[in-house]
Design an enzyme around this catalytic site. Structure first.
Site, mmCIF file in Angstrom:
data_model
loop_
_atom_site.group_PDB
_atom_site.id
_atom_site.type_symbol
_atom_site.label_atom_id
_atom_site.label_comp_id
_atom_site.label_asym_id
_atom_site.label_seq_id
_atom_site.Cartn_x
_atom_site.Cartn_y
_atom_site.Cartn_z
ATOM 1 N N SER A 124 -6.021 6.068 -4.254
ATOM 2 C CA SER A 124 -4.655 5.550 -3.260
ATOM 3 C C SER A 124 -3.505 5.846 -3.172
ATOM 4 O O SER A 124 -2.890 6.000 -4.540
ATOM 5 C CB SER A 124 -4.946 4.174 -3.254
ATOM 6 O OG SER A 124 -4.085 3.030 -2.570
ATOM 7 N N TYR A 148 -5.780 -3.437 -9.125
ATOM 8 C CA TYR A 148 -6.370 -3.274 -8.336
ATOM 9 C C TYR A 148 -6.168 -1.987 -8.045
ATOM 10 O O TYR A 148 -6.418 -0.245 -8.485
ATOM 11 C CB TYR A 148 -6.224 -2.935 -6.547
ATOM 12 C CG TYR A 148 -6.614 -2.493 -5.565
ATOM 13 C CD1 TYR A 148 -7.996 -1.860 -5.757
ATOM 14 C CD2 TYR A 148 -6.323 -1.841 -4.597
ATOM 15 C CE1 TYR A 148 -8.054 -0.694 -4.884
ATOM 16 C CE2 TYR A 148 -5.740 -0.292 -4.399
ATOM 17 C CZ TYR A 148 -6.837 0.070 -4.292
ATOM 18 O OH TYR A 148 -6.653 0.624 -3.601
ATOM 19 N N LYS A 152 -6.750 2.310 -9.962
ATOM 20 C CA LYS A 152 -6.893 4.082 -9.502
ATOM 21 C C LYS A 152 -6.349 4.720 -10.677
ATOM 22 O O LYS A 152 -6.091 6.215 -10.107
ATOM 23 C CB LYS A 152 -6.565 3.224 -7.586
ATOM 24 C CG LYS A 152 -7.303 3.212 -7.093
ATOM 25 C CD LYS A 152 -8.317 3.623 -6.378
ATOM 26 C CE LYS A 152 -9.000 3.022 -6.034
ATOM 27 N NZ LYS A 152 -10.468 3.161 -5.543
HETATM 28 C C1 UD1 Z 1 -2.583 -2.842 1.217
HETATM 29 C C2 UD1 Z 1 -2.836 -2.735 0.085
HETATM 30 C C3 UD1 Z 1 -2.865 -1.251 -0.907
HETATM 31 C C4 UD1 Z 1 -3.894 -0.723 -0.561
HETATM 32 C C5 UD1 Z 1 -4.006 -0.949 1.128
HETATM 33 C C6 UD1 Z 1 -5.806 -0.181 1.425
HETATM 34 C C7 UD1 Z 1 -1.325 -4.597 -0.882
HETATM 35 C C8 UD1 Z 1 -0.026 -4.743 -1.395
HETATM 36 N N1 UD1 Z 1 -1.714 -3.093 -0.618
HETATM 37 O O1 UD1 Z 1 -1.464 -1.567 1.563
HETATM 38 O O2 UD1 Z 1 -2.903 -1.391 -2.570
HETATM 39 O O3 UD1 Z 1 -4.229 0.397 -1.308
HETATM 40 O O4 UD1 Z 1 -3.701 -1.827 1.467
HETATM 41 O O5 UD1 Z 1 -6.050 -0.391 2.707
HETATM 42 O O6 UD1 Z 1 -1.958 -5.573 -0.186
HETATM 43 N N2 UD1 Z 1 1.411 -7.564 7.206
HETATM 44 C C9 UD1 Z 1 1.656 -8.136 7.616
HETATM 45 N N3 UD1 Z 1 0.727 -9.375 8.190
HETATM 46 C C10 UD1 Z 1 -0.319 -9.250 7.895
HETATM 47 C C11 UD1 Z 1 -0.490 -8.078 6.664
HETATM 48 C C12 UD1 Z 1 -0.147 -7.162 6.507
HETATM 49 O O7 UD1 Z 1 2.625 -8.363 7.864
HETATM 50 O O8 UD1 Z 1 -1.329 -9.711 8.271
HETATM 51 C C13 UD1 Z 1 2.346 -5.872 7.030
HETATM 52 C C14 UD1 Z 1 2.349 -5.594 5.507
HETATM 53 O O9 UD1 Z 1 3.592 -6.825 5.078
HETATM 54 C C15 UD1 Z 1 2.602 -3.643 4.571
HETATM 55 C C16 UD1 Z 1 1.898 -3.446 6.438
HETATM 56 O O10 UD1 Z 1 1.377 -4.749 7.108
HETATM 57 O O11 UD1 Z 1 4.338 -4.140 5.918
HETATM 58 C C17 UD1 Z 1 0.413 -2.658 6.135
HETATM 59 O O12 UD1 Z 1 0.052 -3.376 4.813
HETATM 60 P P1 UD1 Z 1 -1.437 -3.838 4.222
HETATM 61 O O13 UD1 Z 1 -2.555 -3.399 5.744
HETATM 62 O O14 UD1 Z 1 -2.049 -4.863 3.915
HETATM 63 O O15 UD1 Z 1 -1.163 -2.132 3.586
HETATM 64 P P2 UD1 Z 1 -0.790 -1.928 2.441
HETATM 65 O O16 UD1 Z 1 0.303 -3.690 1.793
HETATM 66 O O17 UD1 Z 1 0.201 -1.094 2.946
#
Ligand code: UD1
Length: 337
Positions: A124, A148, A152
């Site tokens: 990842s 997690y 990795k």
């Molecule tokens: C997350 C994990 C990462 C993992 C990946 C797998 C975290 C901190 N990181 O990545 O380790 O490998 O998923 O798919 O959890 N967001 C919102 N609202 C939400 C959900 C997310 O605003 O309800 C934003 C987050 O702040 C981020 C973006 O959307 O900026 C993407 O978030 P997400 O889909 O959870 O992925 P990652 O955080 O990049």
């Protein structure tokens, strides 16, 4: 000869199995359905016309794995099986270390016993940690901020050490950016249990009426619109990256590391607005606090995958939204009947 796919009933695993079957490969899946559903196997058959061989076992169970290697002629392994929720890993660190490390260790032990030395591992972009300039390049140092992520980083290290100790191994570590989307048939897709942690499944569950609104985690980041920027990659492009990695493992020894991303950054608000435009569904959202552990911007330098494997993403953000919606609207409850 068959390719063994651990976690082959999961989100990335199932899409990869479809690509392998479409290319005429024999596939053996091992999955314990911890985070997946038996229905996936039927759907894979519906898409490809082929039913992959399947074992319901846990990859940490060495005797079970030995039995599979005795029954089947395995030529290479793609290892997806593992726990993957960041927040849960903070609550249950020991379970995460046990499951993700033991499955990898047991798998390598059994592969070694049977002289199978080609492995593609599901890593990842989380291994780049928090302190790098974007884009992320494979030769940057690795670190983590949660259990997690550490699993990795540690599995990558174990596998690198294995290939140093025995130069017959071919190991490909694939660092995924943010996989979203679904197979274009709408038959397989992401089916998170409970409330989704990740942005895209959250958006699609709001659109389908299961959740009220998206909580945008902060709009005060140093990004063009203040919301977090990520590198979203269509799940089918990602699956095809595994096929390329397998081909690479057939022709090269040692450990190879590839980012699988598009090289493009997209903000939270851009993704929500693209989804609404493509699907014509309303997705209400509320700007809230930052989520702890999130970084502002994360996207790949994907040139190595192109130079070495001639792999790059082909699908657009619109494709990702359209295909997610097809899957979500055709399966509002996921795989559950
Ligand atoms: C997350 C994990 C990462 C993992 C990946 C797998 C975290 C901190 N990181 O990545 O380790 O490998 O998923 O798919 O959890 N967001 C919102 N609202 C939400 C959900 C997310 O605003 O309800 C934003 C987050 O702040 C981020 C973006 O959307 O900026 C993407 O978030 P997400 O889909 O959870 O992925 P990652 O955080 O990049």
């Amino acid at each position: 000869m068959s390719v063994l796919v651990t976690g082959g009933a999961g989100y990335i695993g199932s899409h990869t199995v479809v690509e392998l079957l479409n290319l005429g490969k024999n596939v053996v899946i091992v999955d314990n359905f911890y985070n997946s559903d038996k229905e996936v196997l039927k759907r894979i058959e519906q898409i490809t016309g082929k039913r992959p061989k399947f074992y319901q076992e846990d990859v940490t169970d060495k005797a079970a794995l030995i039995n599979i290697f005795e029954q089947e002629t395995i030529e290479a392994v793609i290892h997806f099986a593992g726990y993957k929720a960041v927040g849960e890993s903070v609550q249950k660190p020991v379970e995460y270390y046990h499951n993700n490390l033991m499955s990898t260790i047991v798998l390598v032990e059994v592969m070694k016993m049977f002289g199978v030395k080609k492995l593609v591992f599901s890593s990842s972009a989380t291994v780049y940690g928090m302190h790098h300039e974007v884009p992320f390049v494979e030769n940057m140092s690795t670190s983590a901020t949660n259990p997690y992520g550490y699993t990795k980083v540690m599995c990558e290290q174990i596998l690198k050490d294995v290939s140093v100790s025995d130069n017959e191994w071919s190991i490909v570590l694939l660092r995924y950016f943010n996989p979203i989307g679904a197979h274009e048939s709408g038959l397989i897709g992401e089916d998170p249990s409970g409330i989704p942690n990740n942005l895209m499944p959250y958006i699609s569950q709001v659109a389908v009426g299961k959740l009220e609104h998206v909580n945008v985690f902060g709009n005060d980041y140093d990004t063009p619109d203040g919301t977090g920027v990520r590198d979203y990659i269509h799940i089918v492009d990602l699956a095809k990256g595994h096929v390329k990695a397998l081909e690479k493992a057939n022709t090269t020894k040692g450990t190879l590391i590839y980012n699988l991303g598009s090289g493009q950054g997209t903000s939270v608000l851009e993704l929500i607005h693209t989804f609404m435009k493509v699907t014509k569904q309303d997705v209400p959202y509320i700007i809230g606090e930052r989520r702890s552990g999130d970084i502002a911007t994360c996207y790949a330098d994907a040139t190595r995958a192109w130079n070495d494997m001639q792999w790059k993403t082909e699908k657009t953000l619109e494709d990702m939204c359209r295909d997610t919606w097809r899957w979500q609207s055709q399966n509002p409850k996921g795989y559950a009947k």
